[in-house]
Design a protein around this motif. Sequence first.
Motif, PDB file in Angstrom:
ATOM      1  N   GLY A  27      51.334 -30.761-105.802  1.00 24.22           N
ATOM      2  CA  GLY A  27      52.330 -31.049-106.820  1.00 24.22           C
ATOM      3  C   GLY A  27      53.721 -31.273-106.271  1.00 24.22           C
ATOM      4  N   ALA A  28      53.811 -31.691-105.002  1.00 25.42           N
ATOM      5  CA  ALA A  28      55.107 -31.974-104.381  1.00 25.42           C
ATOM      6  C   ALA A  28      55.269 -33.476-104.198  1.00 25.42           C
ATOM      7  CB  ALA A  28      55.212 -31.273-103.037  1.00 25.42           C
ATOM      8  N   THR A  29      56.506 -33.897-104.002  1.00 25.57           N
ATOM      9  CA  THR A  29      56.801 -35.284-103.658  1.00 25.57           C
ATOM     10  C   THR A  29      57.057 -35.354-102.158  1.00 25.57           C
ATOM     11  OG1 THR A  29      57.791 -35.731-105.826  1.00 25.57           O
ATOM     12  CG2 THR A  29      58.363 -37.232-104.016  1.00 25.57           C
ATOM     13  N   PRO A  30      56.120 -35.914-101.381  1.00 31.00           N
ATOM     14  CA  PRO A  30      56.280 -35.915 -99.921  1.00 31.00           C
ATOM     15  C   PRO A  30      57.347 -36.911 -99.459  1.00 31.00           C
ATOM     16  CG  PRO A  30      53.994 -36.316-100.596  1.00 31.00           C
ATOM     17  CD  PRO A  30      54.847 -36.506-101.793  1.00 31.00           C
ATOM     18  N   VAL A  31      58.063 -36.534 -98.407  1.00 33.80           N
ATOM     19  CA  VAL A  31      58.956 -37.448 -97.699  1.00 33.80           C
ATOM     20  C   VAL A  31      58.434 -37.533 -96.265  1.00 33.80           C
ATOM     21  CG1 VAL A  31      61.296 -37.928 -96.921  1.00 33.80           C
ATOM     22  CG2 VAL A  31      60.925 -36.810 -99.132  1.00 33.80           C
ATOM     23  N   PRO A  32      57.541 -38.491 -95.985  1.00 34.39           N
ATOM     24  CA  PRO A  32      57.009 -38.603 -94.618  1.00 34.39           C
ATOM     25  C   PRO A  32      58.059 -39.192 -93.687  1.00 34.39           C
ATOM     26  CG  PRO A  32      56.099 -40.326 -96.029  1.00 34.39           C
ATOM     27  CD  PRO A  32      56.936 -39.453 -96.914  1.00 34.39           C
ATOM     28  N   ASP A  33      58.395 -38.445 -92.663  1.00 32.20           N
ATOM     29  CA  ASP A  33      59.437 -38.865 -91.718  1.00 32.20           C
ATOM     30  C   ASP A  33      58.978 -38.474 -90.308  1.00 32.20           C
ATOM     31  OD1 ASP A  33      61.783 -39.830 -90.687  1.00 32.20           O
ATOM     32  OD2 ASP A  33      63.081 -38.270 -91.524  1.00 32.20           O
ATOM     33  N   PRO A  34      58.052 -39.246 -89.717  1.00 35.38           N
ATOM     34  CA  PRO A  34      57.503 -38.864 -88.412  1.00 35.38           C
ATOM     35  C   PRO A  34      58.600 -38.658 -87.369  1.00 35.38           C
ATOM     36  CG  PRO A  34      56.234 -40.652 -89.368  1.00 35.38           C
ATOM     37  CD  PRO A  34      57.441 -40.491 -90.221  1.00 35.38           C
ATOM     38  N   MET A  35      58.523 -37.511 -86.693  1.00 36.88           N
ATOM     39  CA  MET A  35      59.522 -37.175 -85.671  1.00 36.88           C
ATOM     40  C   MET A  35      58.933 -37.154 -84.264  1.00 36.88           C
ATOM     41  SD  MET A  35      62.609 -36.698 -86.820  1.00 36.88           S
ATOM     42  CE  MET A  35      63.303 -36.806 -88.462  1.00 36.88           C
ATOM     43  N   LEU A  36      57.647 -37.502 -84.159  1.00 39.52           N
ATOM     44  CA  LEU A  36      56.990 -37.456 -82.861  1.00 39.52           C
ATOM     45  C   LEU A  36      56.203 -38.737 -82.626  1.00 39.52           C
ATOM     46  CD1 LEU A  36      55.522 -33.825 -82.997  1.00 39.52           C
ATOM     47  CD2 LEU A  36      57.635 -34.546 -81.892  1.00 39.52           C
ATOM     48  N   ALA A  37      56.427 -39.378 -81.491  1.00 38.78           N
ATOM     49  CA  ALA A  37      55.620 -40.507 -81.055  1.00 38.78           C
ATOM     50  C   ALA A  37      55.043 -40.173 -79.689  1.00 38.78           C
ATOM     51  CB  ALA A  37      56.456 -41.778 -80.982  1.00 38.78           C
ATOM     52  N   VAL A  38      53.823 -40.599 -79.448  1.00 41.42           N
ATOM     53  CA  VAL A  38      53.089 -40.238 -78.233  1.00 41.42           C
ATOM     54  C   VAL A  38      53.176 -41.348 -77.198  1.00 41.42           C
ATOM     55  CG1 VAL A  38      50.796 -39.720 -77.301  1.00 41.42           C
ATOM     56  CG2 VAL A  38      51.504 -38.746 -79.502  1.00 41.42           C
ATOM     57  N   GLU A  39      53.555 -40.971 -75.969  1.00 39.54           N
ATOM     58  CA  GLU A  39      53.529 -41.885 -74.827  1.00 39.54           C
ATOM     59  C   GLU A  39      52.577 -41.309 -73.784  1.00 39.54           C
ATOM     60  OE1 GLU A  39      57.472 -42.434 -73.293  1.00 39.54           O
ATOM     61  OE2 GLU A  39      58.047 -43.833 -74.879  1.00 39.54           O
ATOM     62  N   PRO A  40      51.335 -41.795 -73.709  1.00 38.35           N
ATOM     63  CA  PRO A  40      50.374 -41.255 -72.731  1.00 38.35           C
ATOM     64  C   PRO A  40      50.849 -41.478 -71.297  1.00 38.35           C
ATOM     65  CG  PRO A  40      49.258 -42.571 -74.407  1.00 38.35           C
ATOM     66  CD  PRO A  40      50.730 -42.822 -74.572  1.00 38.35           C
ATOM     67  N   THR A  41      50.538 -40.514 -70.440  1.00 39.85           N
ATOM     68  CA  THR A  41      50.900 -40.644 -69.023  1.00 39.85           C
ATOM     69  C   THR A  41      49.779 -41.266 -68.206  1.00 39.85           C
ATOM     70  OG1 THR A  41      50.017 -38.463 -68.456  1.00 39.85           O
ATOM     71  CG2 THR A  41      52.339 -38.573 -69.183  1.00 39.85           C
ATOM     72  N   GLY A  42      48.563 -41.267 -68.752  1.00 41.23           N
ATOM     73  CA  GLY A  42      47.409 -41.753 -67.998  1.00 41.23           C
ATOM     74  C   GLY A  42      46.751 -40.679 -67.157  1.00 41.23           C
ATOM     75  N   ALA A  43      47.342 -39.475 -67.123  1.00 48.27           N
ATOM     76  CA  ALA A  43      46.759 -38.372 -66.341  1.00 48.27           C
ATOM     77  C   ALA A  43      45.573 -37.758 -67.089  1.00 48.27           C
ATOM     78  CB  ALA A  43      47.815 -37.313 -66.078  1.00 48.27           C
ATOM     79  N   VAL A  44      44.679 -37.125 -66.337  1.00 49.49           N
ATOM     80  CA  VAL A  44      43.560 -36.375 -66.909  1.00 49.49           C
ATOM     81  C   VAL A  44      43.528 -34.996 -66.270  1.00 49.49           C
ATOM     82  CG1 VAL A  44      42.153 -38.400 -67.453  1.00 49.49           C
ATOM     83  CG2 VAL A  44      41.943 -37.313 -65.211  1.00 49.49           C
ATOM     84  N   PRO A  45      42.897 -34.016 -66.927  1.00 49.41           N
ATOM     85  CA  PRO A  45      42.844 -32.667 -66.352  1.00 49.41           C
ATOM     86  C   PRO A  45      42.108 -32.641 -65.012  1.00 49.41           C
ATOM     87  CG  PRO A  45      42.234 -32.646 -68.674  1.00 49.41           C
ATOM     88  CD  PRO A  45      42.277 -34.075 -68.259  1.00 49.41           C
TER      89      PRO A  45
END
Length: 245
Positions: A27-45
């Motif tokens: 019952g809320a009015t959402p304000v979607p405001d993405p603050m995170l964007a992903v930049e992959p490094t190409g590394a793996v564990p």
Amino acid sequence: MAEPTVAVFRPDDERIDEAVDLLDSLGATPVPDPMLAVEPTGAVPRTDADRVVLTSKTGAELVGDAGWDPGEAAVCAIGPATADALREAGYEVDLVPAEYTSAGLVDALADDGADGARVEVARSDHGSEVLLDGLDVAGAYSHETVLYRLVRPAGSGESAELAADGDLDAACFTSSLTVEHFLGAADARGVREEAIAGLDEAVVGVIGEPTRETAADHGIDVDVVASEATFEALARETVAATRRE
């Protein structure tokens, strides 16, 4: 009572869509405001660890896309969302802590025999030091691999302007970085002080104690710390608090 206007800062993918749907259902009015964007490094564990820790859904998806093979290592997830993403990518999950935080993960790994173990931590470039420091105290040999960087998306900040104008009833911060990027967006729009003042008049919800501390360090009063470190708990408890105001 009018529907509360609630800002949400999830990444601009299915997570923001799911957050909007949840807030709508509450019952809320959402304000979607993405603050995170992903930049992959190409590394793996690394592949020579006894345990490999993933701390986010994004990390789980990246290692899956890269075809990473854990070999004999036990795969550990910080919480259920990360665990679900790992399973969807085809991995077996050996450990999920009862408390979905870095401290909870340290406790679970310590109970699971981390002393003397090689623990690989694969995560973003903004991971909490609580995890690595805690593993060191527990006697583990820890190593961190940065899978991706988190940056503030261009164009973010609608919520900061709404807060500055007194038109925001609540905000749901899901990490320390979302707090910092919100303030960065407010700075970029020239409304930082006004936005903080607007948040003082709104209900500010955070996903855990580290995020609360970051908000407090920047002069933001926190009204709700989620009882569980999930967005659903954060959203439900924040919206409920707006109705008690």
